[in-house]
Design an enzyme around this catalytic site. Structure first.
Site, PDB file in Angstrom:
ATOM      1  N   PHE A   1       0.809  -1.224   0.000  1.00 14.15           N
ATOM      2  CA  PHE A   1       0.000   0.000   0.000  1.00 14.15           C
ATOM      3  C   PHE A   1       0.841   1.273   0.000  1.00 14.15           C
ATOM      4  O   PHE A   1       0.337   2.355  -0.293  1.00 14.15           O
ATOM      5  CB  PHE A   1      -0.986  -0.014   1.179  1.00 14.15           C
ATOM      6  CG  PHE A   1      -0.530   0.741   2.388  1.00 14.15           C
ATOM      7  CD1 PHE A   1       0.326   0.164   3.295  1.00 14.15           C
ATOM      8  CD2 PHE A   1      -0.963   2.044   2.612  1.00 14.15           C
ATOM      9  CE1 PHE A   1       0.747   0.860   4.412  1.00 14.15           C
ATOM     10  CE2 PHE A   1      -0.543   2.749   3.728  1.00 14.15           C
ATOM     11  CZ  PHE A   1       0.319   2.161   4.631  1.00 14.15           C
ATOM     12  N   LYS A   2       2.122   1.157   0.304  1.00 13.22           N
ATOM     13  CA  LYS A   2       2.981   2.334   0.288  1.00 13.22           C
ATOM     14  C   LYS A   2       2.972   3.013  -1.086  1.00 13.22           C
ATOM     15  O   LYS A   2       3.208   4.212  -1.186  1.00 13.22           O
ATOM     16  CB  LYS A   2       4.419   1.961   0.657  1.00 13.22           C
ATOM     17  CG  LYS A   2       4.592   1.264   1.999  1.00 13.22           C
ATOM     18  CD  LYS A   2       4.280   2.184   3.164  1.00 13.22           C
ATOM     19  CE  LYS A   2       4.787   1.633   4.491  1.00 13.22           C
ATOM     20  NZ  LYS A   2       4.107   0.398   4.929  1.00 13.22           N
ATOM     21  N   ASP A   3       2.708   2.231  -2.136  1.00 12.65           N
ATOM     22  CA  ASP A   3       2.653   2.821  -3.480  1.00 12.65           C
ATOM     23  C   ASP A   3       1.556   3.880  -3.597  1.00 12.65           C
ATOM     24  O   ASP A   3       1.656   4.779  -4.418  1.00 12.65           O
ATOM     25  CB  ASP A   3       2.367   1.736  -4.524  1.00 12.65           C
ATOM     26  CG  ASP A   3       3.548   0.806  -4.738  1.00 12.65           C
ATOM     27  OD1 ASP A   3       4.695   1.283  -4.672  1.00 12.65           O
ATOM     28  OD2 ASP A   3       3.318  -0.390  -4.979  1.00 12.65           O
TER      29      ASP A   3
END
Ligand SMILES: *Cc1c(COP(=O)(O)O)cnc(C)c1O
Length: 498
Positions: free
Chosen positions: A111-113
């Site tokens: 989810f860091k993207d």
């Protein structure tokens, strides 16, 4: 009207959004917080028709008020494009009575993207707006996922260099391979003989080292941060909660204004804080369910009002949540202290000096909208296995922690009717071995990581993501390893400064 940002440790420091993004961290180690949380004043029927990109503009323009419409839209369009393997960007999957919000369709499958694909654009735009001439050095500590997502976002971005520190023995083999194969002249990856907290403390120390900052300035450099302490990462994360709510409404799953719960697998407290901000904006959220793994500092904090990091650091199958100092909690503490920078500073000093602090009962009362709990390693594996056996849907260990805590929440509170969104933070392919071992330990123990990838693809009936295919054959580009005390020297060596 312009929204300014305050430091959580200094009432006098006020900056614009672009300045806050550029600096990352305020002086004295404070974090930037918006002076107030803007209201979401777009009608739900309009939100329901929006694409992810349109929702992003609607939400982010409220926070980043010194960006022009064109600047912000350019950033959004450059970030949320074909790098994501689905047009929806953040699709919802219903399984076992909950809604999994899949936040792992970007280039590094975690989810860091969602935030790190846009941060480099926000940052370079901010630099232009503020006439910055220095080269920006992104200094980042990672528990595994931030590092790769930041490297991918900043690789070959002009006017920037990125240095990532990760715990050499605290990330999954696939996470490490993803990072050390990163291409780009401006990328540097360093393993440390220590854990994530040591990496994070080392980075924070460099940020607040006035002497070092001066030396950097003389050599034409300035630091910024890609960690979730940067407000430029937090704001893009608010978007997907608004988007998911609007999609639930558009799909007829909820009525207009119906409250939902949100369960978030939590480490540094960034993702769940974004959900809290979404709630403050007016999104109908009932409970914010904060899920921890066996490093359950946050669970203890929500139950006792005491934050205490004096305990053993446990390596779990959800390494991106193996954290004892949840940096973004400071933003919540500041808020429940009545935006009192002095009070907050005292507590944070106590954390540094004694490793613990206790909030007042008045502060604790304001935490009612949060529910904290944790899952053990055995429970996490059981959740993965049972969900797969019951529905065919495969989730990664981080997401499983949230699903497990949601189960416990339902048992404890009997709140079973409120629809619940579970933030699904990583693709199961990123943690293949843990996932396959959860399904059947004996059967899969002897297979190699890449054999397991193919087996997972077959079982879950999901194609192997591009991100995994790529590292199968990629060349190793980085092999620096150091002790935590040597981090500053390594940075100076990389930048060729004394
Ligand atoms: C970073 C991360 C988390 C924790 O998110 P925070 O914002 O740090 O609380 C959870 N799951 C995965 C897969 C992550 O990469």
């Amino acid at each position: 009207m312009e929204l300014l940002y305050n430091s959580t440790r200094n009432a006098d420091e006020k900056v614009t959004a672009s300045q806050a993004i550029l600096k990352g961290l305020a002086r004295e180690g404070g974090l930037y917080v918006p002076e107030e949380i803007p209201a979401l004043d777009t009608d739900l029927d309009d939100l329901a028709k929006m694409t992810y990109q349109e929702t992003a503009y609607t939400v982010m323009r409220k926070f980043l008020t010194d960006f022009s419409e064109k600047e912000l839209k350019d950033c959004i369009n450059a970030a949320y494009d074909q790098k994501f393997d689905t047009e929806e960007i953040a699709p919802l999957v219903q399984a076992n009575g909950a809604y999994f919000l899949e936040l792992f369709h970007g280039s590094t499958i975690a989810f860091k993207d969602m935030a790190l694909s846009i941060l480099p654009h926000l940052l370079t735009t901010a630099a232009r707006k503020n006439q910055v001439r220095n080269e920006i050095v992104i200094l980042t500590a990672t528990s595994g996922d931030t590092g790769k997502a930041a490297l991918a976002g900043f690789a070959d971005v002009e006017g920037t260099k990125i240095i990532v520190f990760y715990p050499k023995h605290g990330v999954s083999p696939i996470q490490e391979k993803q990072m050390i194969t990163q291409k780009g002249e401006n990328t540097f990856v360093v393993g440390i003989h220590g854990n994530f907290d040591q990496a994070q403390s080392g980075v924070k120390k460099m940020f607040s080292d006035e002497e070092l900052v001066k030396v950097m300035e003389r050599s034409g450099y300035q630091f910024s941060s890609a960690n979730s302490i940067n407000i430029g990462r937090l704001v893009p994360q608010i978007v997907y909660y608004v988007y998911a709510y609007a999609k639930l409404y558009a799909n007829g799953e909820i009525a207009k204004g119906e409250k939902i719960n949100v369960a978030v697998p939590t480490g540094n407290f960034g993702n769940i804080l974004a959900a809290f901000y979404a709630k403050q904006m007016g999104l109908p959220i009932a409970k914010l369910i904060c899920a921890s793994n066996e490093n359950k500092v946050l669970y203890d904090f929500f139950s006792t009002g005491i934050y205490d990091k004096n305990r053993d650091f446990i390596l779990t199958s959800s390494p991106s949540m193996d954290i004892l100092i949840s940096s973004n909690l400071e933003r919540l503490i500041y808020r429940i202290a009545g935006n009192d920078a002095e009070k907050n500073t005292d507590l944070m000093k106590a954390l540094t000096v004694n490793g613990r602090y206790e909030i007042t009962s008045r502060m604790k009362e304001q935490l009612e909208e949060f529910y904290g709990n944790y899952t053990t390693e055995e429970e996490t594996a059981r959740i993965i296995r049972e969900l797969y056996e019951d529905t065919g849907y495969m989730i990664d260990p981080h997401t499983a922690v949230a699903a497990g805590v949601y189960e416990r929440y339902k048992e404890e509170t009997k709140d079973e009717d409120v629809k619940t969104l579970i933030a699904s933070t990583a693709s199961p392919f990123k943690f293949t071995r843990s996932v396959m071992n959860a399904v059947d330990r004996e059967k899969y123990d002897s297979m190699t990581d890449f054999e397991l990838v193919d087996e997972l693809s077959r079982l879950a009936r999901v194609e192997v993501p591009r991100a995994i295919e790529e590292i199968k054959t990629a060349e190793i580009m980085h092999n620096t390893v150091c002790e935590p005390e040597e981090m500053e020297r390594v940075v100076k060596d990389i930048l060729k400064i004394k």
